[in-house]
Design an enzyme around this catalytic site. Structure first.
Site, PDB file in Angstrom:
ATOM      1  N   HIS A  64       0.867  -1.183   0.000  1.00 20.44           N
ATOM      2  CA  HIS A  64       0.000   0.000   0.000  1.00 20.44           C
ATOM      3  C   HIS A  64       0.901   1.229   0.000  1.00 20.44           C
ATOM      4  O   HIS A  64       2.116   1.128   0.215  1.00 20.44           O
ATOM      5  CB  HIS A  64      -0.944   0.002   1.204  1.00 20.44           C
ATOM      6  CG  HIS A  64      -0.261   0.171   2.516  1.00 20.44           C
ATOM      7  ND1 HIS A  64       0.573  -0.786   3.045  1.00 20.44           N
ATOM      8  CD2 HIS A  64      -0.271   1.197   3.421  1.00 20.44           C
ATOM      9  CE1 HIS A  64       1.041  -0.374   4.214  1.00 20.44           C
ATOM     10  NE2 HIS A  64       0.552   0.830   4.458  1.00 20.44           N
ATOM     11  N   HIS A  66       1.344   4.001   1.937  1.00 18.42           N
ATOM     12  CA  HIS A  66       1.790   4.806   3.058  1.00 18.42           C
ATOM     13  C   HIS A  66       3.307   4.895   2.954  1.00 18.42           C
ATOM     14  O   HIS A  66       3.975   3.921   2.582  1.00 18.42           O
ATOM     15  CB  HIS A  66       1.372   4.193   4.390  1.00 18.42           C
ATOM     16  CG  HIS A  66      -0.033   4.515   4.784  1.00 18.42           C
ATOM     17  ND1 HIS A  66      -0.789   3.707   5.610  1.00 18.42           N
ATOM     18  CD2 HIS A  66      -0.828   5.581   4.475  1.00 18.42           C
ATOM     19  CE1 HIS A  66      -1.986   4.249   5.789  1.00 18.42           C
ATOM     20  NE2 HIS A  66      -2.035   5.376   5.103  1.00 18.42           N
ATOM     21  N   ASP A  68       5.988   4.756   4.683  1.00 12.98           N
ATOM     22  CA  ASP A  68       6.983   3.834   5.240  1.00 12.98           C
ATOM     23  C   ASP A  68       7.134   2.561   4.417  1.00 12.98           C
ATOM     24  O   ASP A  68       8.076   1.797   4.629  1.00 12.98           O
ATOM     25  CB  ASP A  68       6.665   3.496   6.702  1.00 12.98           C
ATOM     26  CG  ASP A  68       5.278   2.915   6.917  1.00 12.98           C
ATOM     27  OD1 ASP A  68       4.350   3.341   6.214  1.00 12.98           O
ATOM     28  OD2 ASP A  68       5.115   2.052   7.806  1.00 12.98           O
ATOM     29  N   HIS A  69       6.246   2.362   3.456  1.00  9.76           N
ATOM     30  CA  HIS A  69       6.305   1.146   2.642  1.00  9.76           C
ATOM     31  C   HIS A  69       6.840   1.380   1.227  1.00  9.76           C
ATOM     32  O   HIS A  69       7.047   0.406   0.499  1.00  9.76           O
ATOM     33  CB  HIS A  69       4.933   0.489   2.579  1.00  9.76           C
ATOM     34  CG  HIS A  69       4.509  -0.101   3.880  1.00  9.76           C
ATOM     35  ND1 HIS A  69       4.561  -1.450   4.148  1.00  9.76           N
ATOM     36  CD2 HIS A  69       4.058   0.489   5.021  1.00  9.76           C
ATOM     37  CE1 HIS A  69       4.146  -1.672   5.390  1.00  9.76           C
ATOM     38  NE2 HIS A  69       3.841  -0.504   5.937  1.00  9.76           N
ATOM     39  N   HIS A 141      -6.823  -2.236   6.097  1.00  7.44           N
ATOM     40  CA  HIS A 141      -5.989  -1.161   6.639  1.00  7.44           C
ATOM     41  C   HIS A 141      -6.722   0.168   6.452  1.00  7.44           C
ATOM     42  O   HIS A 141      -7.818   0.213   5.886  1.00  7.44           O
ATOM     43  CB  HIS A 141      -4.633  -1.163   5.926  1.00  7.44           C
ATOM     44  CG  HIS A 141      -3.597  -0.303   6.570  1.00  7.44           C
ATOM     45  ND1 HIS A 141      -3.397  -0.253   7.929  1.00  7.44           N
ATOM     46  CD2 HIS A 141      -2.689   0.565   6.029  1.00  7.44           C
ATOM     47  CE1 HIS A 141      -2.415   0.587   8.201  1.00  7.44           C
ATOM     48  NE2 HIS A 141      -1.973   1.098   7.061  1.00  7.44           N
ATOM     49  N   ASP A 209       0.194  -4.139   6.053  1.00  5.12           N
ATOM     50  CA  ASP A 209      -0.437  -3.514   7.218  1.00  5.12           C
ATOM     51  C   ASP A 209      -1.921  -3.851   7.225  1.00  5.12           C
ATOM     52  O   ASP A 209      -2.626  -3.568   6.244  1.00  5.12           O
ATOM     53  CB  ASP A 209      -0.278  -1.994   7.165  1.00  5.12           C
ATOM     54  CG  ASP A 209       1.140  -1.540   7.455  1.00  5.12           C
ATOM     55  OD1 ASP A 209       2.033  -2.401   7.541  1.00  5.12           O
ATOM     56  OD2 ASP A 209       1.353  -0.319   7.592  1.00  5.12           O
ATOM     57  N   HIS A 267       6.611  -5.510  11.489  1.00  6.70           N
ATOM     58  CA  HIS A 267       6.061  -4.146  11.527  1.00  6.70           C
ATOM     59  C   HIS A 267       5.837  -3.681  12.970  1.00  6.70           C
ATOM     60  O   HIS A 267       4.752  -3.288  13.367  1.00  6.70           O
ATOM     61  CB  HIS A 267       4.756  -4.073  10.720  1.00  6.70           C
ATOM     62  CG  HIS A 267       4.357  -2.672  10.336  1.00  6.70           C
ATOM     63  ND1 HIS A 267       3.591  -1.874  11.144  1.00  6.70           N
ATOM     64  CD2 HIS A 267       4.610  -1.956   9.220  1.00  6.70           C
ATOM     65  CE1 HIS A 267       3.384  -0.713  10.550  1.00  6.70           C
ATOM     66  NE2 HIS A 267       4.003  -0.736   9.375  1.00  6.70           N
TER      67      HIS A 267
END
Length: 309
Positions: A64, A66, A68-69, A141, A209, A267
């Protein structure tokens, strides 16, 4: 079947990095093909610390968008070019991936030396990568995201005595295996005419996530390795779920119900310096629970059982 089927954890933290705990990135190597699941900030540096060559990355799967990914993509894609990459690169993800990757590429102000193919995967569709297949399902998520399954293709075990008994030449058996059928001397032969059984392929499921969701039980059923969101501990379960995450206990409950062989927690919230709280919580439910750690390598063993037909 593949000789190498190895997981390398490059980054295991969530949202905010800590010393020794980078942002999400998992390399899954199937022979000489490296598949990267998520690409958190600093992933290229993590590759350099590992025993995995980033130049062998063939496929990138983003769970996805976001930050941090996927914030590690601009640097990694740039470094590919700095190192003279010419091999095609595939980037896969959920709906919206094409637009997001175009934004990433707009940050790179020099010539990319290789071709990038971007695809938005469909749920529950099989994507064929020769040695293995990849599937995706929507998870739960706060942003639209996917959980992924990488499954090695099953191996059909050939019985040479069966081949002899029906007059099929041994030097054509691999052609028969690869094609599923073969015409010899005017007669059609099926792989099942000479098959003794099936050796199941190995499988890895990565949740991305997500809160716990029921479809994961079927998706991860009997898999060899489940890598699952374990952001927080059970004492703050409501907070974890509010932010679209799972606790270590919830991850273990899924592993138990899905009958997986091994669970890796993943995570982790930066609030935890000592991860044993999460590990002990998971092990109280599912004993084959383990902490993912940076640079940890795990080789998934070949299955020995043969399913007779």
């Amino acid at each position: 079947m593949a000789s190498t089927f190895k997981i390398t954890f490059l980054g295991t933290g969530g949202s905010v990095p800590k010393p020794g705990r980078g942002l999400p990135a998992i390399a899954v190597q199937v022979d000489n093909i490296v598949n990267l699941f998520d690409c958190g900030e600093g992933t290229q540096k993590q590759f350099m610390k590992s025993g995995v060559s980033f130049m062998n990355v063939k496929n990138i799967f983003i769970s996805h968008f976001h930050g941090d990914h996927f914030f590690g993509l601009p640097g990694l894609l740039s470094t590919f070019s700095f190192n003279g990459r010419i091999d095609d690169l595939n980037i896969f993800g959920p709906p919206g991936t094409i637009d997001e990757i175009k934004k990433v590429l707009s940050l790179i102000d020099f010539k990319i030396t290789y071709n990038i193919k971007i695809a938005e995967m469909e749920e529950n569709k099989k994507y064929d990568f020769d040695l293995f297949d990849v599937y995706a399902i929507k998870n739960d998520h706060t942003k639209y995201g996917y959980s992924y399954k990488l499954k090695e293709k099953d191996l059909i075990k050939i019985n040479r005595e069966k081949a002899d008994s029906i007059g099929f030449p041994k030097n054509k058996l691999e052609l028969l295996r690869n094609n599923g059928e073969y015409y010899y001397m005017g007669k059609r032969y099926s792989i099942w005419d000479v098959a003794d059984g099936i050796k199941p392929g190995r499988s890895i499921v990565y949740s991305g996530d997500t809160r716990p969701f029921n479809d994961m039980l079927k998706f991860a059923s009997n898999c060899d390795v489940l890598i699952h969101d374990s952001t927080m501990d059970a004492s703050i379960e409501n907070l974890a779920n509010e932010y679209g995450h799972s606790t270590a206990r919830q991850a273990a409950e899924i592993a138990l119900k899905a009958n997986v062989k091994r669970l890796f927690l993943f995570h982790y919230s930066s609030r935890y310096n000592d991860l044993n709280l999460l590990l002990n919580e998971a092990k109280s439910i599912f004993n084959d629970s383990y902490l993912s750690r940076e640079m940890l390598e795990f080789n998934v063993d070949k299955k020995t059982e043969l399913i007779k037909i």
